[in-house]
Design a protein around this motif. Structure first.
Motif, PDB file in Angstrom:
ATOM      1  N   VAL A 133      -6.355  16.049   5.373  1.00  0.00           N
ATOM      2  CA  VAL A 133      -5.507  15.046   6.248  1.00  0.00           C
ATOM      3  C   VAL A 133      -5.977  13.706   5.829  1.00  0.00           C
ATOM      4  O   VAL A 133      -7.113  13.736   6.030  1.00  0.00           O
ATOM      5  CB  VAL A 133      -5.290  15.562   7.563  1.00  0.00           C
ATOM      6  N   VAL A 172      -5.549   9.431   5.662  1.00  0.00           N
ATOM      7  CA  VAL A 172      -4.952   8.101   6.139  1.00  0.00           C
ATOM      8  C   VAL A 172      -5.040   7.161   4.968  1.00  0.00           C
ATOM      9  O   VAL A 172      -6.117   6.963   4.585  1.00  0.00           O
ATOM     10  CB  VAL A 172      -5.515   7.518   7.314  1.00  0.00           C
ATOM     11  N   ASN A 173      -4.086   6.583   4.518  1.00  0.00           N
ATOM     12  CA  ASN A 173      -4.032   5.303   3.461  1.00  0.00           C
ATOM     13  C   ASN A 173      -4.933   5.566   2.330  1.00  0.00           C
ATOM     14  O   ASN A 173      -5.748   4.951   1.642  1.00  0.00           O
ATOM     15  CB  ASN A 173      -4.762   4.217   4.244  1.00  0.00           C
ATOM     16  N   MET A 209       0.817  -1.352   0.003  1.00  0.00           N
ATOM     17  CA  MET A 209      -0.020  -0.074   0.088  1.00  0.00           C
ATOM     18  C   MET A 209       0.808   1.411  -0.223  1.00  0.00           C
ATOM     19  O   MET A 209       0.644   2.254  -0.686  1.00  0.00           O
ATOM     20  CB  MET A 209      -0.925  -0.133   1.213  1.00  0.00           C
ATOM     21  N   ILE A 264     -14.819  10.794   3.563  1.00  0.00           N
ATOM     22  CA  ILE A 264     -14.448  12.270   3.595  1.00  0.00           C
ATOM     23  C   ILE A 264     -15.359  12.937   4.745  1.00  0.00           C
ATOM     24  O   ILE A 264     -16.705  12.947   4.805  1.00  0.00           O
ATOM     25  CB  ILE A 264     -14.197  13.187   2.324  1.00  0.00           C
ATOM     26  N   VAL A 301      -9.790  12.578   5.564  1.00  0.00           N
ATOM     27  CA  VAL A 301     -10.042  11.774   4.620  1.00  0.00           C
ATOM     28  C   VAL A 301      -9.402  10.210   5.116  1.00  0.00           C
ATOM     29  O   VAL A 301      -8.209  10.240   5.514  1.00  0.00           O
ATOM     30  CB  VAL A 301      -9.143  11.890   3.362  1.00  0.00           C
ATOM     31  N   ARG A 302     -10.298   9.200   5.235  1.00  0.00           N
ATOM     32  CA  ARG A 302      -9.870   7.915   5.547  1.00  0.00           C
ATOM     33  C   ARG A 302      -9.980   6.806   4.470  1.00  0.00           C
ATOM     34  O   ARG A 302     -11.034   6.599   3.963  1.00  0.00           O
ATOM     35  CB  ARG A 302     -10.841   7.565   6.728  1.00  0.00           C
ATOM     36  N   GLY A 303      -8.828   6.509   4.025  1.00  0.00           N
ATOM     37  CA  GLY A 303      -9.022   5.503   3.064  1.00  0.00           C
ATOM     38  C   GLY A 303      -8.556   4.043   3.336  1.00  0.00           C
ATOM     39  O   GLY A 303      -8.141   3.724   4.468  1.00  0.00           O
ATOM     40  N   SER A 304      -8.571   3.243   2.467  1.00  0.00           N
ATOM     41  CA  SER A 304      -7.671   1.888   2.732  1.00  0.00           C
ATOM     42  C   SER A 304      -6.777   1.331   1.447  1.00  0.00           C
ATOM     43  O   SER A 304      -6.862  -0.058   0.814  1.00  0.00           O
ATOM     44  CB  SER A 304      -8.700   0.797   2.651  1.00  0.00           C
ATOM     45  N   GLY A 305      -5.997   2.520   1.020  1.00  0.00           N
ATOM     46  CA  GLY A 305      -5.058   2.201   0.241  1.00  0.00           C
ATOM     47  C   GLY A 305      -5.499   2.531  -1.086  1.00  0.00           C
ATOM     48  O   GLY A 305      -4.742   2.416  -2.166  1.00  0.00           O
ATOM     49  N   GLN A 306      -6.677   3.445  -1.640  1.00  0.00           N
ATOM     50  CA  GLN A 306      -7.123   3.999  -2.890  1.00  0.00           C
ATOM     51  C   GLN A 306      -5.865   5.102  -3.295  1.00  0.00           C
ATOM     52  O   GLN A 306      -5.220   5.560  -2.904  1.00  0.00           O
ATOM     53  CB  GLN A 306      -8.440   4.715  -2.468  1.00  0.00           C
ATOM     54  N   ILE A 307      -5.692   4.704  -4.774  1.00  0.00           N
ATOM     55  CA  ILE A 307      -5.018   5.558  -5.522  1.00  0.00           C
ATOM     56  C   ILE A 307      -5.785   5.866  -6.706  1.00  0.00           C
ATOM     57  O   ILE A 307      -6.816   5.246  -6.926  1.00  0.00           O
ATOM     58  CB  ILE A 307      -3.693   4.862  -5.912  1.00  0.00           C
ATOM     59  N   ARG A 308      -5.171   7.062  -7.427  1.00  0.00           N
ATOM     60  CA  ARG A 308      -5.914   7.613  -8.696  1.00  0.00           C
ATOM     61  C   ARG A 308      -5.347   6.949  -9.967  1.00  0.00           C
ATOM     62  O   ARG A 308      -4.144   6.507  -9.854  1.00  0.00           O
ATOM     63  CB  ARG A 308      -6.002   8.719  -8.900  1.00  0.00           C
ATOM     64  N   LEU A 348     -17.064   8.250  -0.865  1.00  0.00           N
ATOM     65  CA  LEU A 348     -16.739   8.376  -2.180  1.00  0.00           C
ATOM     66  C   LEU A 348     -17.213   7.096  -2.772  1.00  0.00           C
ATOM     67  O   LEU A 348     -17.128   6.027  -2.094  1.00  0.00           O
ATOM     68  CB  LEU A 348     -15.656   8.804  -2.475  1.00  0.00           C
ATOM     69  N   ILE A 350     -13.532   5.745  -0.139  1.00  0.00           N
ATOM     70  CA  ILE A 350     -12.985   6.672   0.637  1.00  0.00           C
ATOM     71  C   ILE A 350     -14.068   7.351   1.664  1.00  0.00           C
ATOM     72  O   ILE A 350     -15.041   7.813   0.954  1.00  0.00           O
ATOM     73  CB  ILE A 350     -12.325   7.805   0.029  1.00  0.00           C
ATOM     74  N   ASN A 384     -15.234   5.144  -4.240  1.00  0.00           N
ATOM     75  CA  ASN A 384     -14.003   4.229  -4.211  1.00  0.00           C
ATOM     76  C   ASN A 384     -13.868   3.792  -2.744  1.00  0.00           C
ATOM     77  O   ASN A 384     -13.068   2.984  -2.409  1.00  0.00           O
ATOM     78  CB  ASN A 384     -12.951   4.952  -4.673  1.00  0.00           C
TER      79      ASN A 384
END
Lengths: 417, 417
Positions: free
Chosen positions: A365, A367-368, A242, B110, B410-417, B104, B108, B106
């Motif tokens: 800001v 995370v991940n 990741m 927000i 913003v809290r994700g779990s490894g998302q990229i564009r 979102l 994520i 994906n």
């Protein structure tokens, strides 16, 4: 009553015309936007001809390939601009939205509703496409627009503004609400910054130098769309795959934009395990790395970082890399060098994730997730007004509602105090 | 790292200390507020003694009875100040409130949450009570405060700030987050206006001249708490009793404040019927009237109005009176002379009521209610930060939430564009 000063006369025209925008319907605004999109498509030859004059002058003045490219309007770009205007038609109209309201104990009702600012001023450089973008967003939010697009794009902007004015007038609205002041040169830009009472808010778009000048000199309230020295901190517990994906995406997906990462911070406890792979991925993607001693001990092909490395928005395939002893040191580094745009932590540690979110004082800001997600479109706002790095009025990605003010509507039945 | 410049050193102290306020709990803030209230009560003798020095100097400088009264702190006033601090304890803490949020496509999430500005700067004149008011509001909203209260109140402010600093420290928080810069005189005020990076927002409170200076000179973002040239328009269909009550209340209930009415506009079709009673009520209440020719033809004892009448915030028992031919003329008069604070229409006509609400561009627009209701307390906000007459960030009565910015988590779990 019109001012004999041609500069102020233009601003008065815009202000008076823009007043009528406060009470027109969404349907009327959308009709004007459709007319603008059609006028741009129908006027492609005319715009390209004017643009050719600007390009010729630009080449004569040796402004460089990058600026020339930004200055260029050709048929595909103009069709894309028209399409962008039509996208604004699809966005919800922010004007008249009730933000909050209540009934007071005495029976009075109060409602805070969104209203236009009035006239939005924009100062930008050598990008005539911004002329159309700003007008579309201003119009949809009920605002007039006074545009200073820079002398390099003067002929292109003049034709675009003239097409826009005619298009707005063609649907029975006040075309004068859009004005360009390019013909007044640098003095016009300075006067626009001091045009309190004529312009309600000023949005600079462009280089850090331009934005800084506007912030320093303007007496009109400014919405600062700032630069991004964006950090990604890879914590001790980060998932390795990741971290590599996020760092690579944040740096290389589109290096020239403000939400691209500029500095990679890696926890010392993760450096052995991850730094070679993180750096390797970046080097392979053509990123020039500048690192501290610890980074250079782990990875070959890394230049020596200095103080300017951390304080630079590269906007290119270049990145600073530093090993830090703790999340505290990462946060302190960010506190010192960040432009408060976007920062991300990659971690599996819950406490560190929440600490980073709470303590890092930036517009966004994360995370991940890749810092590339700081974007009005990604956030679901539709249009790209810009990304605010100031704390007043708007912070982070700005949608149409950030181009509005509010007023309170109070309805009584004879109440007195 | 502390600046060798004693002025900047103070600002750095405040900024560093204020940072810790961003993450303290509501309970900690309330404990500090209670400590401040107690310290003011316990320090009454000390404050009164310092205030005596300021008063003596004020009398020697012949500053006038009004200013001397505003400068005076006695035991009852100090007890009232302590009570006002305790009222802020009861207000909800704005920090951490989620303004909006979404997930979102994906995955994520927000969330836009309220955060403190950081350091609030305040520039005011000869009213040492403002020192305590601003600190209480700043602290509850998680901000530090840098105060320029003016040399006339220097000794009073110094003791108050010292009591406040000790009180905050006594509950284990950073007392240095509150600083006075009175000892740096006028140059300190000028430097505060240019202290970008040290102070996040500047709030001037005082005369129109002071506010105008701050707006013109400041490079720090300003929240303008402006003056009120407030209008009441009595329409042709107004209920007569209601019109008399509202106009009299708006003018005479508390003439020295910004939401008091300054100009009465009366529809020509209502002038015969209502103007004698409207003017009679005002004259009986001791209001000095200045009217146009039509008004003076209807009512005796009305002085002649001139251009300055309409452009003056009297803040006293004085009022301009003008007969207008239509709601359009009333709106045009308001457009020309209003400071965009508050305007009211008294009418029984639905269409005119809605037109007035839609077309008058002021912070608060009212139908059939006294302009005196433009007030944070009346609106249910609890504390009085001020009434903003600008369009950016805050407009109208400001509550604690207007002393905050936001940031996106913003809290994700490894998302990229």
């Amino acid at each position: 009553m019109m001012s004999p000063d041609p500069f102020l006369a233009k601003l008065e025209l815009a202000r008076t015309a823009a007043k009528s925008f406060a009470t027109i319907t969404t349907g009327q605004k959308n009709a004007a936007l459709e007319a603008i999109a059609s006028a741009i498509e129908a006027g492609i030859d005319q715009v390209v001809a004017a643009n050719a004059i600007d390009l010729e002058r630009g080449r004569a003045n040796d402004i460089g390939a990058g600026l020339l490219d930004r200055l260029t309007l050709d048929a595909p770009r103009l069709r894309a601009l028209a399409a962008a205007v039509r996208e604004v038609i699809a966005l919800p109209d922010p004007i008249g939205q009730v933000v909050r309201g209540s009934t007071l104990a005495n029976g009075i009702t109060i409602n805070q509703v969104r209203v236009p600012f009035g006239v939005v001023g924009a100062i930008y450089e050598a990008r005539p496409n911004v002329t159309v973008d700003i007008v579309a967003l201003a119009l949809k939010s009920g605002n007039g627009a006074v545009l200073r697009g820079g002398s390099a794009a003067e002929h292109s902007n003049a034709v675009l503004v003239s097409l826009i004015q005619e298009a707005i007038s063609s649907v029975g609205l006040a075309g004068d609400a859009v004005q360009t002041i390019d013909e007044f040169g640098r003095e016009g830009a300075s006067r626009l910054m001091r045009a309190r009472g004529y312009v309600d808010v000023l949005i600079p778009r462009g280089s850090a130098g331009l934005i800084s000048t506007v912030v320093q000199e303007s007496t009109v309230p400014v919405i600062e769309t700032g630069s991004g020295i964006v950090h990604v901190f890879v914590d001790a517990t980060a998932d390795e795959d990741m971290a590599v994906e996020i760092v690579t995406n944040a740096k290389t997906h589109r290096p020239s934009v403000c939400n691209a990462a500029e500095t990679l911070l890696v926890h010392r406890a993760a450096a052995d395990r991850m730094l070679p792979r993180l750096a390797g991925g970046l080097l392979q993607a053509g990123v020039e790395l500048r690192g501290d001693a610890a980074t250079r001990a782990e990875v070959e092909g890394v230049a020596e970082a200095d103080e300017t490395t951390w304080a630079t928005e590269h906007l290119a395939l270049a990145m600073g890399v530093r090993v830090v002893d703790s999340i505290d040191e990462a946060i302190a580094h960010i506190e010192r060098y960040s432009t408060r745009h976007t920062e991300a932590i990659v971690t599996q540690d819950y406490t560190n994730a929440e600490r980073f979110l709470a303590e890092v004082d930036s517009a966004v800001v994360m995370v991940n997730a890749s810092t590339r997600f700081t974007d009005g479109g990604e956030f679901g706002f539709g249009a790209e007004v810009g990304i605010s790095t100031q704390k007043l009025h708007a912070r982070g990605p700005m949608g149409l509602s950030e181009l509005t003010s509010t007023k309170w509507l109070v309805r009584g039945s004879g109440q007195i105090r």
